[in-house]
Design an enzyme around this catalytic site. Structure first.
Site, PDB file in Angstrom:
ATOM      1  N   GLU A  90       0.516  -1.179  -0.143  1.00  0.00           N
ATOM      2  CA  GLU A  90      -0.398   0.073   0.046  1.00  0.00           C
ATOM      3  C   GLU A  90       1.021   1.422   0.124  1.00  0.00           C
ATOM      4  O   GLU A  90       1.910   1.308   0.094  1.00  0.00           O
ATOM      5  CB  GLU A  90      -0.665  -0.263   1.243  1.00  0.00           C
ATOM      6  CG  GLU A  90      -0.178  -0.450   3.080  1.00  0.00           C
ATOM      7  CD  GLU A  90      -1.211  -0.407   3.987  1.00  0.00           C
ATOM      8  OE1 GLU A  90      -1.967  -1.619   3.568  1.00  0.00           O
ATOM      9  OE2 GLU A  90      -0.783   0.245   4.876  1.00  0.00           O
ATOM     10  N   CYS A 103       3.262   8.308   0.683  1.00  0.00           N
ATOM     11  CA  CYS A 103       4.310   7.362   1.689  1.00  0.00           C
ATOM     12  C   CYS A 103       4.341   6.407   1.549  1.00  0.00           C
ATOM     13  O   CYS A 103       2.967   5.290   1.128  1.00  0.00           O
ATOM     14  CB  CYS A 103       2.804   7.058   2.841  1.00  0.00           C
ATOM     15  SG  CYS A 103       3.336   5.722   4.347  1.00  0.00           S
ATOM     16  N   CYS A 110       5.980  -6.989   7.578  1.00  0.00           N
ATOM     17  CA  CYS A 110       7.499  -6.476   7.609  1.00  0.00           C
ATOM     18  C   CYS A 110       7.430  -8.208   9.294  1.00  0.00           C
ATOM     19  O   CYS A 110       6.641  -8.624  10.066  1.00  0.00           O
ATOM     20  CB  CYS A 110       6.975  -5.778   9.048  1.00  0.00           C
ATOM     21  SG  CYS A 110       8.114  -4.855   9.953  1.00  0.00           S
ATOM     22  N   CYS A 114       5.537  -5.408  15.443  1.00  0.00           N
ATOM     23  CA  CYS A 114       4.503  -4.407  16.932  1.00  0.00           C
ATOM     24  C   CYS A 114       3.432  -5.185  17.284  1.00  0.00           C
ATOM     25  O   CYS A 114       2.313  -5.327  15.522  1.00  0.00           O
ATOM     26  CB  CYS A 114       5.412  -2.310  15.992  1.00  0.00           C
ATOM     27  SG  CYS A 114       6.501  -2.854  16.147  1.00  0.00           S
ATOM     28  N   CYS A 117       0.771  -3.283  15.631  1.00  0.00           N
ATOM     29  CA  CYS A 117       0.558  -2.363  13.983  1.00  0.00           C
ATOM     30  C   CYS A 117      -0.172  -3.699  12.868  1.00  0.00           C
ATOM     31  O   CYS A 117      -0.291  -5.070  13.285  1.00  0.00           O
ATOM     32  CB  CYS A 117       1.822  -2.670  13.845  1.00  0.00           C
ATOM     33  SG  CYS A 117       2.177  -2.257  11.815  1.00  0.00           S
ATOM     34  N   GLY A 157       7.057  -2.306   6.056  1.00  0.00           N
ATOM     35  CA  GLY A 157       7.916  -2.769   6.682  1.00  0.00           C
ATOM     36  C   GLY A 157       8.691  -2.024   7.324  1.00  0.00           C
ATOM     37  O   GLY A 157       8.181  -0.789   7.365  1.00  0.00           O
ATOM     38  N   GLU A 158       9.682  -3.127   7.285  1.00  0.00           N
ATOM     39  CA  GLU A 158      11.325  -1.670   7.835  1.00  0.00           C
ATOM     40  C   GLU A 158      12.084  -1.164   6.890  1.00  0.00           C
ATOM     41  O   GLU A 158      12.434  -1.767   6.269  1.00  0.00           O
ATOM     42  CB  GLU A 158      11.607  -2.469   9.195  1.00  0.00           C
ATOM     43  CG  GLU A 158      12.400  -1.948  10.429  1.00  0.00           C
ATOM     44  CD  GLU A 158      12.559  -0.685  10.409  1.00  0.00           C
ATOM     45  OE1 GLU A 158      11.806  -0.573  11.186  1.00  0.00           O
ATOM     46  OE2 GLU A 158      13.845  -0.041  10.082  1.00  0.00           O
ATOM     47  N   SER A 189      11.557   6.094   8.276  1.00  0.00           N
ATOM     48  CA  SER A 189      10.698   5.894   9.430  1.00  0.00           C
ATOM     49  C   SER A 189      11.434   4.544   9.766  1.00  0.00           C
ATOM     50  O   SER A 189      11.326   3.520   9.005  1.00  0.00           O
ATOM     51  CB  SER A 189       9.126   5.999   9.464  1.00  0.00           C
ATOM     52  OG  SER A 189       8.338   5.528  11.247  1.00  0.00           O
ATOM     53  N   SER A 212       9.965   5.240  15.411  1.00  0.00           N
ATOM     54  CA  SER A 212       8.752   5.203  16.258  1.00  0.00           C
ATOM     55  C   SER A 212       8.861   4.102  17.553  1.00  0.00           C
ATOM     56  O   SER A 212       9.459   3.431  18.084  1.00  0.00           O
ATOM     57  CB  SER A 212       8.560   3.552  15.065  1.00  0.00           C
ATOM     58  OG  SER A 212       8.314   4.283  14.761  1.00  0.00           O
ATOM     59  N   LEU A 213       9.213   5.528  18.398  1.00  0.00           N
ATOM     60  CA  LEU A 213       9.349   5.878  20.089  1.00  0.00           C
ATOM     61  C   LEU A 213       8.287   4.636  20.613  1.00  0.00           C
ATOM     62  O   LEU A 213       8.922   3.690  21.393  1.00  0.00           O
ATOM     63  CB  LEU A 213       9.825   6.538  20.308  1.00  0.00           C
ATOM     64  CG  LEU A 213      11.160   6.843  21.964  1.00  0.00           C
ATOM     65  CD1 LEU A 213      12.293   5.429  21.514  1.00  0.00           C
ATOM     66  CD2 LEU A 213      11.279   8.218  22.165  1.00  0.00           C
ATOM     67  N   HIS A 214       7.176   4.840  20.577  1.00  0.00           N
ATOM     68  CA  HIS A 214       6.057   5.047  21.292  1.00  0.00           C
ATOM     69  C   HIS A 214       6.200   4.736  22.500  1.00  0.00           C
ATOM     70  O   HIS A 214       5.302   3.522  23.318  1.00  0.00           O
ATOM     71  CB  HIS A 214       5.600   3.873  20.410  1.00  0.00           C
ATOM     72  CG  HIS A 214       5.591   3.809  18.986  1.00  0.00           C
ATOM     73  ND1 HIS A 214       4.675   5.238  18.459  1.00  0.00           N
ATOM     74  CD2 HIS A 214       5.557   2.861  17.875  1.00  0.00           C
ATOM     75  CE1 HIS A 214       5.040   4.209  17.072  1.00  0.00           C
ATOM     76  NE2 HIS A 214       5.155   4.131  17.206  1.00  0.00           N
ATOM     77  N   ASN A 288      -4.012   3.988  15.900  1.00  0.00           N
ATOM     78  CA  ASN A 288      -5.322   4.090  14.659  1.00  0.00           C
ATOM     79  C   ASN A 288      -5.852   2.271  15.928  1.00  0.00           C
ATOM     80  O   ASN A 288      -4.733   1.345  15.278  1.00  0.00           O
ATOM     81  CB  ASN A 288      -5.201   3.694  13.834  1.00  0.00           C
ATOM     82  CG  ASN A 288      -5.031   4.441  12.511  1.00  0.00           C
ATOM     83  OD1 ASN A 288      -6.317   5.402  13.068  1.00  0.00           O
ATOM     84  ND2 ASN A 288      -4.096   5.150  11.890  1.00  0.00           N
ATOM     85  N   CYS A 331      -0.400   4.269   6.610  1.00  0.00           N
ATOM     86  CA  CYS A 331      -0.223   3.241   6.424  1.00  0.00           C
ATOM     87  C   CYS A 331      -0.511   1.568   7.166  1.00  0.00           C
ATOM     88  O   CYS A 331       0.285   2.131   8.491  1.00  0.00           O
ATOM     89  CB  CYS A 331       1.379   3.732   6.175  1.00  0.00           C
ATOM     90  SG  CYS A 331       1.635   4.822   5.028  1.00  0.00           S
TER      91      CYS A 331
HETATM   92  N1  SAH Z   1       8.746   0.388  10.405  1.00  0.00           N
HETATM   93  C1  SAH Z   1       9.198   1.246  10.412  1.00  0.00           C
HETATM   94  C2  SAH Z   1       7.785   1.928   8.994  1.00  0.00           C
HETATM   95  C3  SAH Z   1       6.143   2.342   8.868  1.00  0.00           C
HETATM   96  S1  SAH Z   1       5.264   2.102  10.160  1.00  0.00           S
HETATM   97  C4  SAH Z   1       8.396   1.889  11.562  1.00  0.00           C
HETATM   98  O1  SAH Z   1       7.650   1.470  12.637  1.00  0.00           O
HETATM   99  O2  SAH Z   1       8.483   2.770  12.285  1.00  0.00           O
HETATM  100  C5  SAH Z   1       4.971   3.543  10.428  1.00  0.00           C
HETATM  101  C6  SAH Z   1       4.778   4.080  11.016  1.00  0.00           C
HETATM  102  O3  SAH Z   1       3.039   3.942  11.835  1.00  0.00           O
HETATM  103  C7  SAH Z   1       5.509   4.232  12.939  1.00  0.00           C
HETATM  104  O4  SAH Z   1       5.863   4.834  13.305  1.00  0.00           O
HETATM  105  C8  SAH Z   1       4.427   2.890  13.244  1.00  0.00           C
HETATM  106  O5  SAH Z   1       4.927   3.176  14.438  1.00  0.00           O
HETATM  107  C9  SAH Z   1       3.469   3.682  13.248  1.00  0.00           C
HETATM  108  N2  SAH Z   1       2.283   3.023  13.634  1.00  0.00           N
HETATM  109  C10 SAH Z   1       1.816   1.479  12.845  1.00  0.00           C
HETATM  110  N3  SAH Z   1       0.449   1.261  13.250  1.00  0.00           N
HETATM  111  C11 SAH Z   1       0.011   1.999  13.896  1.00  0.00           C
HETATM  112  C12 SAH Z   1      -1.496   2.067  14.606  1.00  0.00           C
HETATM  113  N4  SAH Z   1      -1.892   0.811  14.532  1.00  0.00           N
HETATM  114  N5  SAH Z   1      -2.194   3.762  14.448  1.00  0.00           N
HETATM  115  C13 SAH Z   1      -0.305   4.270  15.056  1.00  0.00           C
HETATM  116  N6  SAH Z   1       0.395   4.052  14.444  1.00  0.00           N
HETATM  117  C14 SAH Z   1       1.108   3.117  14.011  1.00  0.00           C
HETATM  118 FE1  SF4 Z   2       7.451  -3.639  11.283  1.00  0.00          FE
HETATM  119 FE2  SF4 Z   2       6.443  -0.654  11.287  1.00  0.00          FE
HETATM  120 FE3  SF4 Z   2       4.402  -1.935  12.180  1.00  0.00          FE
HETATM  121 FE4  SF4 Z   2       6.691  -2.294  13.443  1.00  0.00          FE
HETATM  122  S1  SF4 Z   2       4.859  -0.776  13.365  1.00  0.00           S
HETATM  123  S2  SF4 Z   2       5.232  -4.208  12.909  1.00  0.00           S
HETATM  124  S3  SF4 Z   2       8.038  -2.225  12.322  1.00  0.00           S
HETATM  125  S4  SF4 Z   2       5.760  -1.804   9.972  1.00  0.00           S
END
Ligand code: SAH
Ligand code: SF4
Length: 351
Positions: A90, A103, A110, A114, A117, A157-158, A189, A212-214, A288, A331
């Site tokens: 996507e 994006c 991936c 996480c 995600c 993806g990462e 990212s 992505s710290l979270h 999300n 995304c």
């Molecule tokens: N793998 C990389 C880039 C793709 S994910 C990464 O993790 O940074 C892109 C961004 O979307 C990241 O910051 C990820 O943490 C965030 N993300 C993934 N799922 C999400 C969700 N359900 N709500 C909000 N952000 C989300």
């Molecule tokens: Fe992969 Fe980024 Fe999703 Fe984590 S947030 S599973 S690293 S795409």
């Protein structure tokens, strides 16, 4: 079969001359590829016989629109692109006042797992080639008749788990013969693969880094991000400082606010203290709610309180405006929806 669209002009010249053609033919072919040609038969200045011969040993990777949804509210467009082998990813096209951004995805699925995600939940199929990353941009540009100014590698993806192809993509995207998107207009990212951040810093590219710290500490981070067990936050923040020192580019931290998980005032204070010494910015994103995760976005009042505490601790933060909220344009959610949505509710104008 050789993926010639992923090749630099030098590599392509070596390949084409090895097949007995003069250098200028390689230059013509390279020009077509950078202009987004999808078929050898479009290459009108190449002899028909050469075009036929090319088809026997190389291919042009394309991103075909498998599905497209346009937001009713803000013209955000999400695409599901399929590649030559049928795998899908996507991409999301967004219009901001400062130009059109896209994006894009870097992998089909991936490996990082996480828990919040959608991509992480759907497993991993393969990494994308550089040409497949370029093709997402080219297809969206062609579809909308726009020129894309900014690219974020924040789709499925990462990116740092596909390091070589991503770096190759960055170079090719910057080529003036093609997309001509400079490094300063590209943001990568990552979930925080420390040795790869270090490797990226060494290249001294001018790309923007988003991390992505979270979470404010390893204990909370490890609950949602398995990568935290491999690379502790101290090391991650050290790598971010070094990235800034090497490139002069400010690092952005992504922080998805999850109700009751990482959104307390104490979390905000701890985060503020850790990030204050860094030259950085924090993007707060109400998570999300992906089906099956059980996570909900933080209440509005929590979001605001979190941002205020960061600001009071000297860390700039913005609660991110969500574009295309009616089409799950965030995304990571699109493909999952596509594979699960069999005659389900229709979101936006499906074309
Ligand atoms: N793998 C990389 C880039 C793709 S994910 C990464 O993790 O940074 C892109 C961004 O979307 C990241 O910051 C990820 O943490 C965030 N993300 C993934 N799922 C999400 C969700 N359900 N709500 C909000 N952000 C989300
Ligand atoms: Fe992969 Fe980024 Fe999703 Fe984590 S947030 S599973 S690293 S795409």
């Amino acid at each position: 079969m050789t993926d010639i669209k992923s090749m630099t002009q030098e590599e392509l010249t070596a390949l084409i001359t090895a097949h007995g053609y003069p250098r200028f033919r390689a230059a013509q072919l390279y020009g077509w590829l950078r202009q987004g040609a999808r078929d050898f038969d479009e290459m009108s200045n190449l002899p028909a016989q050469m075009r036929e011969n090319l088809k026997t040993f190389c291919y042009i990777s394309v991103a075909t629109i498998a599905k497209k949804q346009v937001s009713r509210y803000d013209k955000t467009v999400k695409y599901l692109f399929s590649f030559n082998d049928g795998e899908c990813v996507e991409s999301v096209l967004m219009r901001y006042h400062h130009g059109v951004s896209i994006c894009i995805s870097t992998q089909v699925g991936c490996k990082m797992g996480c828990t919040f995600c959608a991509t992480g939940k759907s497993g991993f199929a393969r990494s994308l080639t550089a040409s497949e990353m370029l093709a997402q941009i080219e297809s969206a540009q062609r579809d909308r008749g726009v020129r894309i100014a900014n690219v974020v590698l924040m789709g499925m993806g990462e990116p740092l788990d596909n390091f070589d192809n991503v770096v190759r993509f960055l170079h090719l995207a910057g080529d003036e013969k093609g997309l001509g998107i400079g490094m300063r207009h590209i943001t990568l990212s990552t979930c925080g693969i420390v040795p790869k951040i270090d490797a990226l810093a060494k290249l001294r590219l001018q790309i923007n880094l988003a991390v992505s710290l979270h979470a404010p500490n390893d204990a909370i981070r490890a609950q949602t991000m398995p990568v935290a067990k491999a690379y502790p936050m101290d090391e991650l923040l050290r790598a971010c400082r070094d990235y800034f020192a090497a490139t002069g580019r400010r690092v952005t931290f992504e922080y998805a606010l999850i109700d009751g998980v990482n959104d307390s005032d104490a979390c905000a204070r701890e985060l503020g203290k850790k990030l204050k010494p860094l030259h950085c910015h924090v993007n707060l994103i109400p998570v999300n709610a992906v089906e099956g995760t059980g996570y909900q976005k933080s209440k509005l009042q929590r979001q605001q309180s979190f941002a205020h505490i960061l600001a009071a601790n000297g860390v700039t933060a913005t609660v991110r405006r969500t574009l295309g909220s009616d089409i799950d344009a965030s995304c990571g959610q699109l493909r999952r929806k596509y594979t699960e949505e069999k005659g389900g509710r229709s979101l936006g104008d499906i074309q």
